[in-house]
Design a protein around this motif. Sequence first.
Motif, PDB file in Angstrom:
ATOM      1  N   ALA A  87       0.827  -1.210   0.000  1.00  0.00           N
ATOM      2  CA  ALA A  87       0.000   0.000   0.000  1.00  0.00           C
ATOM      3  C   ALA A  87       0.858   1.256   0.000  1.00  0.00           C
ATOM      4  O   ALA A  87       0.597   2.200  -0.764  1.00  0.00           O
ATOM      5  CB  ALA A  87      -0.926  -0.015   1.212  1.00  0.00           C
ATOM      6  N   ASP A  88       1.884   1.278   0.842  1.00  0.00           N
ATOM      7  CA  ASP A  88       2.764   2.446   0.883  1.00  0.00           C
ATOM      8  C   ASP A  88       3.523   2.623  -0.428  1.00  0.00           C
ATOM      9  O   ASP A  88       3.704   3.751  -0.909  1.00  0.00           O
ATOM     10  CB  ASP A  88       3.756   2.314   2.040  1.00  0.00           C
ATOM     11  N   THR A  89       3.953   1.504  -1.018  1.00  0.00           N
ATOM     12  CA  THR A  89       4.654   1.582  -2.292  1.00  0.00           C
ATOM     13  C   THR A  89       3.752   2.119  -3.386  1.00  0.00           C
ATOM     14  O   THR A  89       4.175   2.925  -4.228  1.00  0.00           O
ATOM     15  CB  THR A  89       5.199   0.201  -2.690  1.00  0.00           C
ATOM     16  N   LEU A  90       2.496   1.686  -3.387  1.00  0.00           N
ATOM     17  CA  LEU A  90       1.547   2.178  -4.393  1.00  0.00           C
ATOM     18  C   LEU A  90       1.396   3.694  -4.292  1.00  0.00           C
ATOM     19  O   LEU A  90       1.439   4.404  -5.311  1.00  0.00           O
ATOM     20  CB  LEU A  90       0.192   1.497  -4.194  1.00  0.00           C
ATOM     21  N   VAL A  91       1.218   4.190  -3.082  1.00  0.00           N
ATOM     22  CA  VAL A  91       1.114   5.640  -2.890  1.00  0.00           C
ATOM     23  C   VAL A  91       2.382   6.328  -3.394  1.00  0.00           C
ATOM     24  O   VAL A  91       2.331   7.334  -4.116  1.00  0.00           O
ATOM     25  CB  VAL A  91       0.873   5.985  -1.410  1.00  0.00           C
ATOM     26  N   GLY A  92       3.514   5.770  -3.035  1.00  0.00           N
ATOM     27  CA  GLY A  92       4.790   6.384  -3.410  1.00  0.00           C
ATOM     28  C   GLY A  92       5.016   6.446  -4.903  1.00  0.00           C
ATOM     29  O   GLY A  92       5.395   7.494  -5.446  1.00  0.00           O
ATOM     30  N   VAL A  93       4.787   5.330  -5.611  1.00  0.00           N
ATOM     31  CA  VAL A  93       5.075   5.327  -7.038  1.00  0.00           C
ATOM     32  C   VAL A  93       4.088   6.197  -7.803  1.00  0.00           C
ATOM     33  O   VAL A  93       4.458   6.843  -8.800  1.00  0.00           O
ATOM     34  CB  VAL A  93       5.100   3.892  -7.608  1.00  0.00           C
ATOM     35  N   VAL A  94       2.845   6.242  -7.363  1.00  0.00           N
ATOM     36  CA  VAL A  94       1.877   7.121  -8.035  1.00  0.00           C
ATOM     37  C   VAL A  94       2.291   8.575  -7.877  1.00  0.00           C
ATOM     38  O   VAL A  94       2.302   9.345  -8.851  1.00  0.00           O
ATOM     39  CB  VAL A  94       0.453   6.889  -7.480  1.00  0.00           C
ATOM     40  N   VAL A  95       2.633   8.961  -6.659  1.00  0.00           N
ATOM     41  CA  VAL A  95       3.091  10.335  -6.437  1.00  0.00           C
ATOM     42  C   VAL A  95       4.357  10.609  -7.242  1.00  0.00           C
ATOM     43  O   VAL A  95       4.513  11.682  -7.847  1.00  0.00           O
ATOM     44  CB  VAL A  95       3.340  10.582  -4.937  1.00  0.00           C
ATOM     45  N   GLY A  96       5.271   9.657  -7.286  1.00  0.00           N
ATOM     46  CA  GLY A  96       6.511   9.837  -8.040  1.00  0.00           C
ATOM     47  C   GLY A  96       6.271  10.042  -9.519  1.00  0.00           C
ATOM     48  O   GLY A  96       6.871  10.924 -10.146  1.00  0.00           O
ATOM     49  N   VAL A  97       5.393   9.230 -10.106  1.00  0.00           N
ATOM     50  CA  VAL A  97       5.108   9.356 -11.538  1.00  0.00           C
ATOM     51  C   VAL A  97       4.415  10.682 -11.839  1.00  0.00           C
ATOM     52  O   VAL A  97       4.733  11.361 -12.820  1.00  0.00           O
ATOM     53  CB  VAL A  97       4.254   8.174 -12.025  1.00  0.00           C
ATOM     54  N   VAL A  98       3.459  11.071 -11.001  1.00  0.00           N
ATOM     55  CA  VAL A  98       2.776  12.360 -11.200  1.00  0.00           C
ATOM     56  C   VAL A  98       3.774  13.512 -11.094  1.00  0.00           C
ATOM     57  O   VAL A  98       3.752  14.450 -11.909  1.00  0.00           O
ATOM     58  CB  VAL A  98       1.630  12.532 -10.190  1.00  0.00           C
ATOM     59  N   ALA A  99       4.665  13.434 -10.115  1.00  0.00           N
ATOM     60  CA  ALA A  99       5.682  14.479  -9.967  1.00  0.00           C
ATOM     61  C   ALA A  99       6.586  14.538 -11.186  1.00  0.00           C
ATOM     62  O   ALA A  99       6.952  15.624 -11.669  1.00  0.00           O
ATOM     63  CB  ALA A  99       6.507  14.229  -8.703  1.00  0.00           C
ATOM     64  N   ALA A 100       6.946  13.365 -11.708  1.00  0.00           N
ATOM     65  CA  ALA A 100       7.793  13.329 -12.901  1.00  0.00           C
ATOM     66  C   ALA A 100       7.067  13.917 -14.101  1.00  0.00           C
ATOM     67  O   ALA A 100       7.662  14.629 -14.922  1.00  0.00           O
ATOM     68  CB  ALA A 100       8.220  11.889 -13.193  1.00  0.00           C
ATOM     69  N   ALA A 101       5.770  13.628 -14.233  1.00  0.00           N
ATOM     70  CA  ALA A 101       4.996  14.162 -15.348  1.00  0.00           C
ATOM     71  C   ALA A 101       4.847  15.676 -15.253  1.00  0.00           C
ATOM     72  O   ALA A 101       4.931  16.388 -16.262  1.00  0.00           O
ATOM     73  CB  ALA A 101       3.615  13.505 -15.386  1.00  0.00           C
ATOM     74  N   LEU A 102       4.640  16.182 -14.063  1.00  0.00           N
ATOM     75  CA  LEU A 102       4.451  17.625 -13.885  1.00  0.00           C
ATOM     76  C   LEU A 102       5.743  18.408 -14.101  1.00  0.00           C
ATOM     77  O   LEU A 102       5.710  19.597 -14.435  1.00  0.00           O
ATOM     78  CB  LEU A 102       3.908  17.913 -12.481  1.00  0.00           C
TER      79      LEU A 102
END
Length: 479
Positions: A447-462
Amino acid sequence: MAAMPATASSERLPQRLRLSSRALAHAVAPRTWSDAAKVAHADATLAVGVRVGIAVAVVMVVAGLAGYPNLAGFAALGALVSAFARYEPYPRLGWKVGIIGVGVVVFVAAGAGLGLLGVPASVEIGLMGIACGVAVLLVGVYRVTGPGPVVMIFAATAAVGSSGSVAALAGIVLASAVGTVVGWLAAMAPWVLYPMGPARLATARALAALARVERGASDEDVAAAVRAVDAARDVVAASGSRHRAYGERLETLLDDVAVLLDRWSHEPDDRRRAHLASHEAELRRLKSRTELSGFVGTTHQLSPRFGFLRDHAPRWRSRELLLAAVRSTIAALVAGWLALGVGLDHPLWASMGAMAALQGIDFTHTVHRAIQRLAGNIVGALLAAGLIGAQLGFWPTVAVVVVLQAVAEIVVLRNYALTSVAVTAMALLLTGFGAHITPDVAISRVADTLVGVVVGVVAAALTISRSDRITRSHSRIGM
């Protein structure tokens, strides 16, 4: 005149939004996910895996025999420094592994100090987010390849929950320090028998790249071969002066490769290519004093080297690295506080996941890492849950950790998901040495990894660069 900057700015914003939306669409495209599952070719991985496995085994066995099984995990985290900077020439390897070793000990001490002070979880996340940026900057400034800054952050987060007293803090820091010394020695040990091993391997890779070009490959392969030659020259030059004559022979060999690459399309020379190719297998044997036949005299004098720290000092002011550190800090903060807000048990793992996802060389690589990290964490967490539920005991768990770490190093260049399976299981088992855990910890990890990678990908896209074409790319090279 004053309106023009505002107009330009208002035009750039829609462009940025369109670019970010295309990046996010790319992240969820089926082809992106299928590309992330590909297994790449990698060479010279077994020796590194064995070396790291031995370092981890030594410190954990010593901790167990000395009666400190609770410190075995921190000793093993220190020994993981032997996994960094693989294939570097040994004079440079010593500096890079040493810097990471000092970083691990400092981060462990800082994490243990936070745990001892008992600061609130939200403050822990804030300070650990800043630590993520510092770790990213440290690894970037000194160009240290390997598991990445996430190892230092994992060491710090593990220490937060394991230091209930000053004595416990001292023991944790000492164990990690001993581990880093053993890891450094393990990384440098081959220098005694194979001082020119990295230079020989880099030259063999240049020969392999030439062979691919000569088989009728594309201009892209020619460019890759040129980069392989340049990389080999750098490794040879940085290998030190103790074996200068042999290094000059390797330089002469690389000169021949460069000449053939320069004229490959209009003056093919199969005879010379075959002669050069015959040396590849010989170079990969790592016999430090094997002569290279067919090369009389030399054409190069190896260039002098400046001090390692002096060479890299200007990079502390690199705008690119500073922005990467700030981006990682913000993503780690957002992921950690979000995980805390939704009630997850280990929000610092979400911070690690966000930071780890952002370590790609471009956006495509970032997305691949995120996908691979999530998939690997799911499988690795399930594996760890089974092992934790089996209650193996100290010594069987040590054996499993050693095997998992060796496997992780062997497959890391092939596919990050495979590495993430082994590393996730190993990380959870290491956590169990310092604190009681149950199989339920696997659910929290995912669960924590899912939150982390989603935030990471969104940050990379932005924050995606306009020069990033979001193309399919190769993966290369975490806890």
